[in-house]
Write a protein that holds these residues in place. Structure first.
Motif, short mmCIF file in Angstrom:
data_model
loop_
_atom_site.label_atom_id
_atom_site.label_comp_id
_atom_site.label_asym_id
_atom_site.label_seq_id
_atom_site.Cartn_x
_atom_site.Cartn_y
_atom_site.Cartn_z
N GLY A 15 0.85 -1.18 0.00
CA GLY A 15 0.00 0.00 0.00
C GLY A 15 0.89 1.23 0.00
N ALA A 16 0.48 2.25 0.78
CA ALA A 16 1.24 3.52 0.79
C ALA A 16 2.70 3.29 1.19
CB ALA A 16 0.57 4.50 1.75
N ILE A 17 2.93 2.56 2.28
CA ILE A 17 4.30 2.37 2.76
C ILE A 17 5.08 1.45 1.83
CG2 ILE A 17 5.70 1.42 4.65
CD1 ILE A 17 3.54 2.32 6.61
N GLY A 18 4.48 0.31 1.48
CA GLY A 18 5.18 -0.67 0.63
C GLY A 18 5.58 -0.07 -0.71
N SER A 89 5.84 -2.61 11.47
CA SER A 89 5.29 -1.24 11.49
C SER A 89 4.03 -1.19 12.36
CB SER A 89 4.98 -0.75 10.07
OG SER A 89 3.77 -1.29 9.60
N SER A 90 3.30 -2.31 12.45
CA SER A 90 2.04 -2.33 13.21
C SER A 90 2.34 -2.68 14.67
CB SER A 90 1.07 -3.33 12.57
OG SER A 90 0.84 -2.95 11.23
N ILE A 91 3.09 -1.79 15.30
CA ILE A 91 3.66 -2.02 16.63
C ILE A 91 2.58 -2.11 17.70
CG2 ILE A 91 5.25 -0.99 18.33
CD1 ILE A 91 6.56 0.41 15.82
N GLY A 119 9.46 4.68 12.81
CA GLY A 119 8.26 4.90 12.00
C GLY A 119 7.97 6.38 11.80
N ALA A 120 6.76 6.78 12.20
CA ALA A 120 6.32 8.16 11.92
C ALA A 120 6.96 9.18 12.85
CB ALA A 120 4.81 8.23 12.03
N VAL A 121 7.70 8.74 13.87
CA VAL A 121 8.37 9.70 14.76
C VAL A 121 9.88 9.52 14.68
CG1 VAL A 121 6.50 10.17 16.36
CG2 VAL A 121 7.98 8.18 16.73
N SER A 238 -0.70 8.80 -0.97
CA SER A 238 -1.75 7.82 -1.26
C SER A 238 -2.50 7.33 -0.01
CB SER A 238 -1.15 6.62 -1.99
OG SER A 238 -0.10 6.08 -1.23
N ASN A 239 -2.10 7.80 1.18
CA ASN A 239 -2.84 7.42 2.39
C ASN A 239 -2.73 8.53 3.43
OD1 ASN A 239 -4.02 6.32 4.64
ND2 ASN A 239 -2.92 4.37 4.56
N PRO A 240 -3.79 9.35 3.57
CA PRO A 240 -3.72 10.49 4.49
C PRO A 240 -3.51 10.09 5.94
CG PRO A 240 -5.95 10.19 3.62
CD PRO A 240 -5.07 9.24 2.88
N LYS A 241 -3.74 8.79 6.26
CA LYS A 241 -3.57 8.35 7.66
C LYS A 241 -2.12 7.99 7.97
CE LYS A 241 -8.18 6.48 8.12
NZ LYS A 241 -8.88 5.32 7.61
N THR A 242 -1.27 7.90 6.96
CA THR A 242 0.10 7.46 7.17
C THR A 242 1.08 8.59 6.86
OG1 THR A 242 -0.31 5.12 6.77
CG2 THR A 242 1.88 5.89 6.24
N SER A 243 2.02 8.83 7.76
CA SER A 243 3.07 9.82 7.49
C SER A 243 4.08 9.21 6.52
CB SER A 243 3.79 10.20 8.78
OG SER A 243 2.87 10.79 9.66
N1 LIG Z 1 4.87 2.65 13.11
C1 LIG Z 1 4.38 3.72 12.50
O1 LIG Z 1 4.81 4.84 12.75
C2 LIG Z 1 3.31 3.54 11.46
C3 LIG Z 1 2.87 4.65 10.73
C4 LIG Z 1 1.90 4.44 9.75
C5 LIG Z 1 1.39 3.17 9.52
N2 LIG Z 1 1.82 2.12 10.25
C6 LIG Z 1 1.30 0.76 10.02
O2 LIG Z 1 1.54 0.41 8.69
C7 LIG Z 1 0.39 -0.20 8.15
C8 LIG Z 1 0.36 0.02 6.64
O3 LIG Z 1 0.25 1.40 6.37
P1 LIG Z 1 -0.08 1.92 4.88
O4 LIG Z 1 -0.25 3.38 4.97
O5 LIG Z 1 0.89 1.36 3.90
O6 LIG Z 1 -1.52 1.25 4.66
P2 LIG Z 1 -2.26 1.00 3.28
O7 LIG Z 1 -3.69 0.73 3.66
O8 LIG Z 1 -1.96 2.06 2.30
O9 LIG Z 1 -1.59 -0.36 2.75
C9 LIG Z 1 -1.68 -1.58 3.41
C10 LIG Z 1 -1.63 -2.66 2.34
O10 LIG Z 1 -1.50 -3.92 2.98
C11 LIG Z 1 -2.37 -4.81 2.34
N3 LIG Z 1 -2.72 -5.90 3.24
C12 LIG Z 1 -3.50 -5.83 4.36
N4 LIG Z 1 -3.60 -7.06 4.92
C13 LIG Z 1 -2.85 -7.88 4.14
C14 LIG Z 1 -2.57 -9.27 4.20
N5 LIG Z 1 -3.09 -10.05 5.16
N6 LIG Z 1 -1.77 -9.82 3.26
C15 LIG Z 1 -1.24 -9.05 2.28
N7 LIG Z 1 -1.49 -7.72 2.15
C16 LIG Z 1 -2.29 -7.15 3.09
C17 LIG Z 1 -3.59 -3.99 1.93
O11 LIG Z 1 -4.29 -4.61 0.86
C18 LIG Z 1 -2.90 -2.69 1.48
O12 LIG Z 1 -2.52 -2.74 0.12
C19 LIG Z 1 -0.77 0.44 8.92
O13 LIG Z 1 -1.89 -0.41 8.94
C20 LIG Z 1 -0.19 0.66 10.29
O14 LIG Z 1 -0.46 -0.46 11.14
C21 LIG Z 1 2.77 2.28 11.20
#
Ligand SMILES: NC(=O)c1ccc[n+]([C@@H]2O[C@H](COP(=O)([O-])OP(=O)(O)OC[C@H]3O[C@@H](n4cnc5c(N)ncnc54)[C@H](O)[C@@H]3O)[C@@H](O)[C@H]2O)c1
Length: 285
Positions: A15-18, A89-91, A119-121, A238-243
């Motif tokens: 998604g946004a991060i990947g 990342s999903s700490i 991560g975001a900090v 691509s994701n307003p919830k993610t920095s």
């Molecule tokens: N540590 C931090 O500071 C920090 C900051 C932002 C986000 N995050 C974490 O990172 C995660 C991802 O953020 P993002 O902005 O890239 O989200 P996003 O929604 O843009 O992308 C997530 C992607 O993962 C895929 N996905 C979900 N479950 C899956 C699975 N079981 N198998 C394969 N793919 C799967 C989704 O289809 C999506 O494409 C967030 O959910 C959050 O937990 C952490």
């Protein structure tokens, strides 16, 4: 000059991060290090695989989880048991002691390490140092514009159309914050594990008209002195919830071998953890 090979890297989630990580690897000329990207069936990505067995078969040395809490809960354990490091990342999932114990057990069994990045900090290295030097109080403050709190418990706690500039609508431990505001738990728990743990780390969540993007502030004080770190990390396009900073933080953790091993963090301090830590040290020795 010695050339240091970057580790073989894989991603969970595109998604946004990947996607940002992959784009950055391209700019750096390092895409050959990306050996697999785990995406849901039917989704495409570079070097896409669709199940954890195929991910393990690609022989990554480290996997960045950037897919969300559900995916982290499903995939961390088999990867750690296969001896593969996981940068999480999903700490927020680690606010549950049972999950933490289960994953550290998987580390002990398989030899993979569970790693955290800021991560975001930023500033977690300073917090871990302060924990050794003597820290009495750690507070994480998260400021977001009112609309960013929609869809959370804040809606039932305050009127998000408030006219005053700022409203602190949650004040409590990092563990309570993770339970009530799971979408905002990742940074709170990273901060907590770096020093005082989830029960002694304070969190304040603020609806603020003064900011347009998320502002995170970490404050710590104790025998070591005082510490204040502030980051206004702009949202990913691509994701307003993610920095956007999150993707770069995770990638640099892998490139610089700078992920923080969860087992060694000062905030990970239960008897069960130490039992696992001893076993882990033995298996690594
Ligand atoms: N540590 C931090 O500071 C920090 C900051 C932002 C986000 N995050 C974490 O990172 C995660 C991802 O953020 P993002 O902005 O890239 O989200 P996003 O929604 O843009 O992308 C997530 C992607 O993962 C895929 N996905 C979900 N479950 C899956 C699975 N079981 N198998 C394969 N793919 C799967 C989704 O289809 C999506 O494409 C967030 O959910 C959050 O937990 C952490």
């Amino acid at each position: 000059m010695t050339t240091i090979a970057l580790p073989r890297l894989a991603l969970i989630g595109y998604g946004a991060i990947g996607a940002e990580i992959e784009a950055c690897l391209k700019r750096l000329g390092e895409t050959d290090r990306l050996v697999a990207v785990l995406v849901r069936p039917g989704r495409s990505a570079p070097a896409a695989v669709h199940d954890v067995e195929a991910l393990i078969a690609a022989r990554p040395e480290v996997v960045i989880e950037c897919a969300g809490h559900e995916a982290a809960l499903a995939y961390c354990r088999p990867l750690l048991r296969a001896g593969i490091d996981v940068l999480l990342s999903s700490i927020g999932i680690l606010s549950d002691d049972a999950v933490l114990a289960d994953l550290t057990q998987a580390e002990a069994e398989g030899g993979g390490r569970l790693l955290l990045g800021a991560g975001a900090v930023a500033g977690l290295d300073g917090l871990t140092a302060a924990a050794l030097a003597g820290v009495d109080a750690v507070t994480y403050l998260s400021y977001k514009p009112p609309h960013a709190w929609r869809g959370t418990l804040a809606e039932q706690t305050i009127d998000l159309d408030h006219e005053v500039e700022e409203v602190v609508f949650f004040q409590g431990s990092a563990r309570q914050a993770a339970r009530d505001y799971p979408k905002n738990a990742n940074v709170a728990i990273a901060v907590a594990l770096s020093a005082l743990g989830p029960d002694r780390t304070q969190v304040k969540l603020v609806s603020s008209r003064k900011v347009t993007d998320p502002l995170g502030v970490i404050e710590a004080e104790g025998a070591f002195g005082r510490f204040r770190f502030e980051v206004l990390a702009l949202a990913a396009p691509s994701n307003p919830k993610t920095s956007a900073l999150t993707a770069y933080s995770l990638l640099q953790c892998v490139r610089l071998d700078a992920g923080l091993p969860v087992l060694l963090l000062p905030g990970v301090k239960t008897i069960a953890m130490f039992t696992h830590a001893d076993r882990f040290a033995e298996t690594r020795a």
